[in-house]
Design a protein around this motif. Structure first.
Motif, PDB file in Angstrom:
ATOM      1  N   ARG A   1      38.419  26.284  -0.213  1.00  0.00           N
ATOM      2  CA  ARG A   1      37.277  25.286  -0.742  1.00  0.00           C
ATOM      3  C   ARG A   1      37.127  25.812  -2.154  1.00  0.00           C
ATOM      4  NH1 ARG A   1      34.410  26.719   4.218  1.00  0.00           N
ATOM      5  NH2 ARG A   1      33.729  28.767   3.460  1.00  0.00           N
TER       6      ARG A   1
ATOM      7  N   ARG B   1      39.469  34.435   9.333  1.00  0.00           N
ATOM      8  CA  ARG B   1      39.720  33.118   8.977  1.00  0.00           C
ATOM      9  C   ARG B   1      38.701  32.537   8.016  1.00  0.00           C
ATOM     10  NH1 ARG B   1      40.175  30.538  14.913  1.00  0.00           N
ATOM     11  NH2 ARG B   1      42.163  31.801  15.783  1.00  0.00           N
ATOM     12  N   GLU B   2      37.580  33.066   7.811  1.00  0.00           N
ATOM     13  CA  GLU B   2      36.688  32.676   6.808  1.00  0.00           C
ATOM     14  C   GLU B   2      37.040  32.999   5.408  1.00  0.00           C
ATOM     15  OE1 GLU B   2      33.971  30.895   7.255  1.00  0.00           O
ATOM     16  OE2 GLU B   2      34.291  30.576   9.340  1.00  0.00           O
TER      17      GLU B   2
ATOM     18  N   LYS C   1      39.304  30.087   4.758  1.00  0.00           N
ATOM     19  CA  LYS C   1      38.487  28.739   4.513  1.00  0.00           C
ATOM     20  C   LYS C   1      37.802  28.816   3.221  1.00  0.00           C
ATOM     21  CE  LYS C   1      37.383  27.968   9.393  1.00  0.00           C
ATOM     22  NZ  LYS C   1      36.324  27.886  10.518  1.00  0.00           N
ATOM     23  N   GLU C   2      37.395  29.947   2.773  1.00  0.00           N
ATOM     24  CA  GLU C   2      36.522  29.866   1.356  1.00  0.00           C
ATOM     25  C   GLU C   2      37.662  29.842   0.253  1.00  0.00           C
ATOM     26  OE1 GLU C   2      34.182  29.981  -1.567  1.00  0.00           O
ATOM     27  OE2 GLU C   2      33.532  29.815   0.432  1.00  0.00           O
TER      28      GLU C   2
ATOM     29  N   LYS D   1      42.781  22.125   4.266  1.00  0.00           N
ATOM     30  CA  LYS D   1      43.145  22.938   5.497  1.00  0.00           C
ATOM     31  C   LYS D   1      43.800  24.252   4.792  1.00  0.00           C
ATOM     32  CE  LYS D   1      44.100  18.901   8.434  1.00  0.00           C
ATOM     33  NZ  LYS D   1      43.539  18.165   7.734  1.00  0.00           N
ATOM     34  N   THR D   2      43.712  25.066   5.802  1.00  0.00           N
ATOM     35  CA  THR D   2      44.241  26.624   5.250  1.00  0.00           C
ATOM     36  C   THR D   2      45.533  27.034   5.613  1.00  0.00           C
ATOM     37  OG1 THR D   2      43.329  27.409   7.576  1.00  0.00           O
ATOM     38  CG2 THR D   2      41.646  27.236   5.773  1.00  0.00           C
TER      39      THR D   2
ATOM     40  N   GLU E   1      38.562  17.647   2.189  1.00  0.00           N
ATOM     41  CA  GLU E   1      38.703  19.098   2.462  1.00  0.00           C
ATOM     42  C   GLU E   1      40.067  19.547   2.568  1.00  0.00           C
ATOM     43  OE1 GLU E   1      36.951  21.892   6.170  1.00  0.00           O
ATOM     44  OE2 GLU E   1      36.742  19.965   6.293  1.00  0.00           O
TER      45      GLU E   1
END
Length: 290
Positions: free
Chosen positions: A276, A268-269, A272-273, A225-226, A223
Motif C-alpha cells: 500500500r 501478512r499485514e 500488505k502495508e 498485490k504482495t 491495488e
C-alpha cells in the motif's frame, strides 16, 4: 487432453477484446498517449521492431542463448526508439550495488496495447486474434538497467507456444496459470539470479493494466498485490519502485523512487502495508506528471 486443458487455462488469463473494461481502457490509452503524430509514428515503429524480433526468434527456437542476447538487444532498440529516459530520482540508483539483482516494481502502463501483433504477421498459427508483445512491457527500463550494469528481465503471464519457448529463452519469469504460482515464481527468480546475477527484474504488482479494473485512467494505479514483495524478502533482494509515464511529445519518462528493503516475516499485514505504501508513493509521482 491435459495439454488442451492447460492451453485453455493460459488463454483464459489473456485480455479479451470484447471485455467492456478492456474496450474502455484501450480507448483511454489511445486518447491520452497518441495525442501527437509523433507518438503514433513511434508506436508503429515499435510494433515493426517487435514483429521482426519474433520472426527472428521463431527461426532460432533451438538456440536459446541467441534469443537471450537478441532480447537484450531489442530491449535497447525499443528504448531508443521510444526515447526512454530518467527524469527524476536517478541519484537513488547510487544506493544500489551495480551488477547485482534488483526487483523493480513498475506501474502496468498499457502501452503494449498500442503494439498489438496478429499471429499471421509473425508467421504462426495461434488460437488468438492478437498478441501483446512482451518486450515492450519492460523496455522503457533500459536506462535504469544500464546505470546498474544489469541485464533486464520481467515476470509475465505464460503465453502459448512457440511464444512460451521465446519467453523462457529470454529469461522471462513465467507466471503459470495453476495453483502454487508464488512458490514457483520464487524458485524461478532464484534460478534466474543464479544464472544471471546482474538482473534487474521487472514486476507489475497490479497484476493487470493500470486503470482497467478500477474504472480509472492509464495512470490510476490499482491495488498492489504482495507476491513480488514476499519474493524480494525471501530472496533478500532490494525493491526499486520505478514509475513510467509516456509523454506524447517526447517519449517515455521514468521516475526512480528510493530503493527499499522488505523484511522477511510471516506477518501478512506487513506485506500488505508495504504494498500500500509503495503504491501510494508511486501514485503521487504519477499524479505529478498528469
Amino acid at each position: 487432453m491435459e495439454e488442451m486443458s492447460h492451453l485453455d487455462d493460459v488463454l483464459k488469463r489473456l485480455p479479451r477484446q470484447t471485455d467492456e473494461n478492456e474496450i474502455r481502457i484501450v480507448k483511454l490509452i489511445r486518447e491520452q498517449l497518441l495525442k501527437t503524430e509523433w507518438a503514433k509514428s513511434i508506436f508503429e515503429a515499435l510494433r515493426q521492431q517487435l514483429i521482426q524480433y519474433f520472426i527472428s526468434s521463431i527461426e532460432i527456437l533451438n538456440q536459446p542463448d541467441k534469443i537471450h542476447q537478441a532480447t537484450q538487444e531489442v530491449l535497447e532498440e525499443l528504448s531508443t526508439i521510444s526515447r526512454s529516459r530518467i527524469v527524476s530520482g536517478e541519484e537513488n540508483l547510487d544506493r544500489l550495488s551495480k551488477r547485482s539483482p534488483v526487483i523493480a516494481v513498475v506501474n502496468h502502463l498499457g502501452t503494449y496495447k498500442l503494439t498489438e501483433i496478429q499471429p499471421r504477421e509473425i508467421r504462426i498459427d495461434l488460437p488468438l486474434d492478437i498478441i501483446h508483445p512482451f518486450p515492450i512491457y519492460y523496455a522503457p527500463l533500459v536506462p535504469v538497467a544500464k546505470i546498474l550494469e544489469d541485464n533486464l528481465y520481467e515476470t509475465h503471464v505464460e503465453l502459448p507456444e512457440p511464444l512460451l519457448s521465446i519467453q523462457k529463452a529470454a529469461g522471462i519469469i513465467v507466471v503459470p496459470p495453476d495453483q502454487g504460482a508464488l512458490t514457483k515464481l520464487q524458485t524461478a527468480t532464484s534460478e534466474l539470479i543464479t544464472q544471471h546475477p546482474n538482473a534487474l527484474i521487472t514486476i507489475f504488482p497490479e497484476g493487470g493494466t493500470t486503470g482497467k479494473r478500477n474504472n480509472g485512467g492509464p495512470y490510476d494505479l490499482d491495488e498492489f498485490k504482495t507476491g513480488g514483495f514476499v519474493i524480494a524478502s525471501h530472496l533478500n533482494l532490494p525493491v526499486l519502485p520505478v514509475c513510467q509515464y509516456f509523454n506524447p511529445e517526447s517519449g517515455f519518462e521514468l521516475g526512480i523512487l528510493p530503493p527499499v528493503k522488505v523484511e522477511n516475516t510471516e506477518n501478512r499485514e506487513y506485506y500488505k502495508e508495504f504494498a500500500r505504501s509503495t503504491q501510494a508513493s508511486m501514485q503521487s509521482w504519477l499524479n505529478s506528471r498528469k
